[in-house]
Scaffold this motif. Structure first.
Motif, short mmCIF file in Angstrom:
data_model
loop_
_atom_site.label_atom_id
_atom_site.label_comp_id
_atom_site.label_asym_id
_atom_site.label_seq_id
_atom_site.Cartn_x
_atom_site.Cartn_y
_atom_site.Cartn_z
N SER A 1 0.83 -1.20 0.00
CA SER A 1 0.00 0.00 0.00
C SER A 1 0.86 1.25 0.00
O SER A 1 0.58 2.23 -0.71
N PRO B 1 -11.76 -7.79 0.84
CA PRO B 1 -12.62 -8.02 -0.33
C PRO B 1 -13.99 -8.55 0.06
O PRO B 1 -14.20 -9.04 1.19
N TYR C 1 -5.80 -7.49 1.39
CA TYR C 1 -5.92 -6.07 1.05
C TYR C 1 -6.70 -5.84 -0.25
O TYR C 1 -6.73 -4.72 -0.75
N ASN C 2 -7.30 -6.88 -0.77
CA ASN C 2 -8.12 -6.78 -1.98
C ASN C 2 -7.33 -6.33 -3.21
O ASN C 2 -7.81 -5.57 -4.04
N TYR C 3 -6.07 -6.79 -3.31
CA TYR C 3 -5.33 -6.64 -4.54
C TYR C 3 -5.68 -7.82 -5.46
O TYR C 3 -6.03 -8.90 -4.99
N PRO D 1 -6.51 -0.90 -3.44
CA PRO D 1 -7.44 -2.03 -3.58
C PRO D 1 -7.90 -2.19 -5.03
O PRO D 1 -8.15 -1.20 -5.72
N THR D 2 -7.98 -3.42 -5.47
CA THR D 2 -8.28 -3.86 -6.85
C THR D 2 -7.14 -3.55 -7.83
O THR D 2 -7.29 -3.75 -9.03
#
Length: 658
Positions: free
Chosen positions: A97, A219, A127-129, A103-104
Motif C-alpha cells: 500500500s 474483499p 488487502y483486496n489486490y 485495492p483492486t
C-alpha cells in the motif's frame, strides 16, 4: 435393486432442443453451494476469510516449509507457523500500500513455488489486490501481453525472474516497482536504477508495512481474486477473471462432500507438497483447500528431477499431481517388475491381482501384500500418503487402480478448468469405479450439448453424450478485456462451454470421453481423437511420449515417439544392441520397426480401431518439454508446434506409406 444415483436432473428444468437436462450432485438438489461454515462463527465467503479459518484451525502449528540451499546442497525443511505467516502477510500487504498499490490494483507474481509466492498472494487476499501470475514458459511475448493488458505496475519476483522483467522493461511501460524474493544484488540494483525502476527486497517491503501499519480494505465475495492467464496450445493468452466466490464455493463443496464421507478435509496433522505451478489454478485451489484445514505446505526445492528427494524428506500425507507423473511411476514400476522376472514378478502379480479383485469389493488394504510387496513403492512418495488427487488431464483407469493398489490410499480424480477455478467434478471417496470423474461439484450444475458433427447427442443410448457445459458459483466472470472470446465461451444464461465431450454413466457420474477441438477427420471420413490414442499408446512399456498426427487428405495416422530410456536400454540388451547409446538406439532402424509393430499390436489389444493404429512412426530422443515449446505449462502437448517441428518427418512418413 435400484442403482444409487450420484447426480439427478434439476427439478423443473425446461426441455431445450439439442441439449440434455442439467444435473446436480445428489448432495445439493435444491441450492448450489456458495460458501462454507466457519469453525468460529458465521460463514467463510472470501479467500482471506479462508486463510483466517485455517489459522484458527491450525492452533498455531506449522504452515509453510522450504529447504534452504547451502553451498549447493538442500537442507532439511524450515517452517513458519500460521501465526507468523499471518503477521508477515499483513505487514507485506501494508508495505505494498505504501508503494501506491490500491485495492483492486494488479499485483504480478513471477516465481516458481516458494513461501513468498503464497504470502504475496495471501496479502492480495487481505488487502483486496488482484493477483496476476506470470510464468516464463509462456514466452517473452506473452509476458509482455499480460503485463501491458493489465497495466501492471508492481511485480513480485524471484531474482532470476526479476532480471527477465528488467531486460524487458523497454516493452513494459507501466511497470514501476519490482519486489525481489530474496537479496537485491548489486547488478539488479544497478540495472533497475538505469531503467528508473524502483527495486526492493520482499523483506524491505514487509518491514515498511510493519513499521507503518495500514488498515486493510477486505474483499467481498464478488470481488476479483485473480486474473489467471491460460496459455492454451495456440494463440494469445486469455485472462480468466476469477472471484473469491469462484474459489470459496468449490472449497465449500469439498466441505459438504467430507461431511457426507465423500471426500476428506485436511487438518493440521496433514502435509501437502507444493510443486505443481502456482501460476495455474489447480495448485492454487489445492493450496486454498489445504489452508482451510490448517494444513502444512512444504515446497519442492525448484527442480522436478529432485521432487522425489524432497518428498522423501517431507513425507506428505496428501499428494496432488497430474497424470504425467503418475504415469511415469506406473511405467517405472511395471518395467522394473518385468525386468526382475522370476519369483519377484510372480509375487508382484499375485499381490497385484489379489488387491485388484479386492478393489471391486471396496477394500484398499491387505495386511500381507502391503508389507512385503508394496512397501518399497509407497516409499517413493514418502511412505505416509493417505490421499492422492489427480487433475489437469484425464488419467487412465489402469493407473487409477495401480495407485489404489500400491499406495493403499484414497485416490480421487478431479476434472475442471481455469475457467471454473478447477471446480467442475470430483470422484467420491469409496467409489472405486474407474474411468469416471464423479458427479458435478456442489457449486455447479452440468448439462451436455449435442455435437452433430461428431455424432454425439444427449439422446444417445445407453448413455447421453455431448459437450460438457456448466453453470454455477465457480464459473468465471469472463476473459479480461476480451468480450468476443468471453461470448464464445460464456452464454447469456451463464452456461460455460468446456470444449470437452462427456457422457453420463448409469449412476449419473460424468465420464470425459473426447475433446471437441482436438479432433480431425481422415480422408475416408473417420473422426480421430488423437489424445485418446496417445493416452493408450503412452502406457506401452517402451514409450515415454507420443504425438499422433493425421490429416483429412490422408487415410492413415502416423506418430512421433519418444522412447523410455530405461526400458529401451533393457530391450537393447536383449537384442544385442546394448553397446549403443540412447541417441544411437533412437536412430536404429530395428528400434523403429519394432516400435511400429509393437504399438500396432498393443493398440489392437487396447481396443483401438483399425483406423486408429499408427501406420508409421518416427523415433526421437528429444523429450517433449516446456523448454522446447512442445508442452504447455500444465504438460499438455502443443499440437500445432509439434506439427511444425516434425513437419519434414511427417511428410517423409506419409511418402513411405504411399
Amino acid at each position: 435393486m435400484a442403482l444409487h444415483m450420484f447426480s439427478n436432473v434439476v427439478p423443473n428444468s425446461p426441455e431445450v432442443a439439442g441439449e440434455g437436462k442439467p444435473r446436480r450432485s445428489f448432495l445439493c438438489p435444491e441450492k448450489l453451494v456458495e460458501n462454507y461454515p466457519s469453525s468460529k462463527a458465521g460463514v467463510v465467503t472470501t479467500l482471506y476469510e479462508n486463510f483466517l479459518e485455517g489459522a484458527h484451525r491450525s492452533e498455531g502449528k506449522e504452515f509453510l516449509g522450504h529447504r534452504p540451499i547451502v553451498n549447493g546442497a538442500p537442507q532439511g525443511y524450515e517452517w513458519q507457523t500460521y501465526d507468523k505467516v499471518k503477521e508477515r502477510v499483513t505487514a507485506f500487504g501494508a508495505g505494498l500500500s505504501h508503494l501506491g498499490l490500491a485495492p483492486t490494483g494488479k499485483l504480478g507474481i513471477f516465481a516458481i513455488n516458494r513461501p513468498e509466492w503464497t504470502m504475496s498472494e495471501l496479502a492480495g487476499y487481505e488487502y483486496n489486490y488482484i493477483t496476476v501470475p506470470l510464468y516464463d514458459t509462456l514466452g517473452v511475448t506473452a509476458i509482455e501481453f499480460i503485463v501491458n493488458q493489465t497495466e501492471m505496475e508492481v511485480i513480485v519476483a524471484s531474482p532470476d525472474k526479476a532480471s527477465i522483467i528488467l531486460n524487458m522493461k523497454a516493452t513494459l511501460p507501466t511497470v514501476k516497482t519490482v519486489i525481489v524474493m530474496g537479496e537485491v544484488t548489486d547488478a539488479l540494483a544497478s540495472e533497475a536504477k538505469q531503467l528508473d525502476v524502483n527495486i526492493l527486497s520482499w523483506t524491505d517491503v514487509e518491514k515498511n508495512g510493519r513499521d507503518q501499519p495500514v488498515e486493510a480494505v477486505h474483499p467481498t465475495t464478488e470481488d476479483i481474486a485473480t486474473i489467471c492467464y491460460t496459455s492454451g496450445t495456440t494463440g494469445t493468452p486469455k485472462g480468466a477473471v476469477l472471484t473469491h466466490k469462484n474459489f470459496v464455493s468449490t472449497i465449500g463443496s469439498f466441505h459438504i462432500m467430507a461431511k457426507h464421507g465423500k471426500f476428506f478435509i485436511p487438518s493440521s496433522a496433514d502435509t501437502h507438497v507444493s510443486y505443481l505451478p502456482l501460476a495455474h489454478v489447480f495448485e492454487r485451489l489445492c493450496q486454498a483447500v489445504m489452508i482451510a484445514g490448517g494444513t502444512r505446505i512444504g515446497y519442492y526445492q525448484g527442480d522436478t528431477l529432485k521432487l522425489l528427494d524432497d518428498v522423501a524428506i517431507l513425507q506428505p500425507t496428501i499428494f496432488a499431481s497430474v497424470p504425467r507423473l503418475f504415469n511415469r511411476i506406473y511405467d517405472k514400476v511395471m518395467a522394473g517388475v518385468q525386468a526382475k522376472g522370476g519369483i519377484a514378478a510372480f509375487l508382484f502379480k499375485r499381490a497385484y491381482n489379489t488387491k485388484k479383485a479386492n478393489l471391486r469389493k471396496g477394500i484398499l488394504e491387505h495386511a500381507l501384500w502391503d508389507r512385503i510387496v508394496f512397501g518399497a513403492i509407497r516409499a517413493r512418495l514418502g511412505g505416509k500418503v493417505k490421499h492422492i488427487v489427480s487433475g489437469s488431464a484425464p488419467i487412465s483407469p489402469d493407473v487409477m487402480d495401480f495407485l489404489r493398489i500400491c499406495f493403499s490410499a484414497d485416490v480421487y480424480e478431479g476434472y475442471g478448468q481455469t475457467e471454473q477455478a478447477a471446480g467442475l467434478c470430483m470422484s467420491y471417496r469409496g467409489d472405486l469405479t474407474p474411468g469416471q470423474v464423479g458427479p458435478p461439484q456442489l457449486c455447479v450444475e452440468v448439462k451436455l450439448r449435442d455435437i452433430p458433427s461428431m455424432n454425439y447427442t444427449s439422446q444417445d443410448k445407453p448413455f447421453p453424450r455431448g459437450e460438457i457445459m456448466l453453470r454455477g458459483n465457480s464459473v468465471f466472470q469472463g476473459y479480461y478485456k476480451a468480450p468476443k472470446q468471453t461470448a464464445e465461451t460464456l452464454d447469456a444464461e451463464g452456461w460455460s462451454s468446456t470444449g470437452d465431450v462427456g457422457q453420463w454413466d448409469a449412476q449419473g457420474r460424468l465420464v470425459v470421453i473426447d475433446r471437441v477441438k482436438n479432433i480431425f477427420k481422415l480422408a475416408q471420413g473417420e473422426y480421430i481423437a488423437p489424445e485418446k490414442i496417445e493416452a493408450v499408446l503412452a502406457k506401452h512399456y517402451l514409450v515415454a511420449q507420443v504425438f499422433v498426427y493425421g490429416h483429412s487428405l490422408q487415410a492413415t495416422l502416423v506418430g512421433v515417439v519418444v522412447p523410455d530410456a530405461e526400458t529401451l536400454k533393457l530391450w537393447a540388451n536383449e537384442n544385442k544392441l546394448g553397446h549403443k547409446t540412447y541417441e544411437e538406439l533412437c536412430a536404429e532402424p530395428l528400434v523403429r520397426t519394432t516400435l511400429q509393430k509393437e504399438l500396432a499390436v498393443f493398440g489392437r489389444e487396447s481396443d483401438l480401431k483399425g483406423f486408429e493404429i499408427l501406420k508409421n512412426v518416427y523415433v526421437t530422443p528429444e523429450q517433449f518439454s516446456i523448454e522446447n515449446d512442445l508442452l504447455t505449462p500444465t504438460f499438455k502437448l502443443k499440437r500445432h508446434q509439434a506439427k511444425e517441428k516434425y513437419d519434414a518427418e511427417i511428410e517423409r512418413m506419409y511418402k513411405e506409406i504411399a
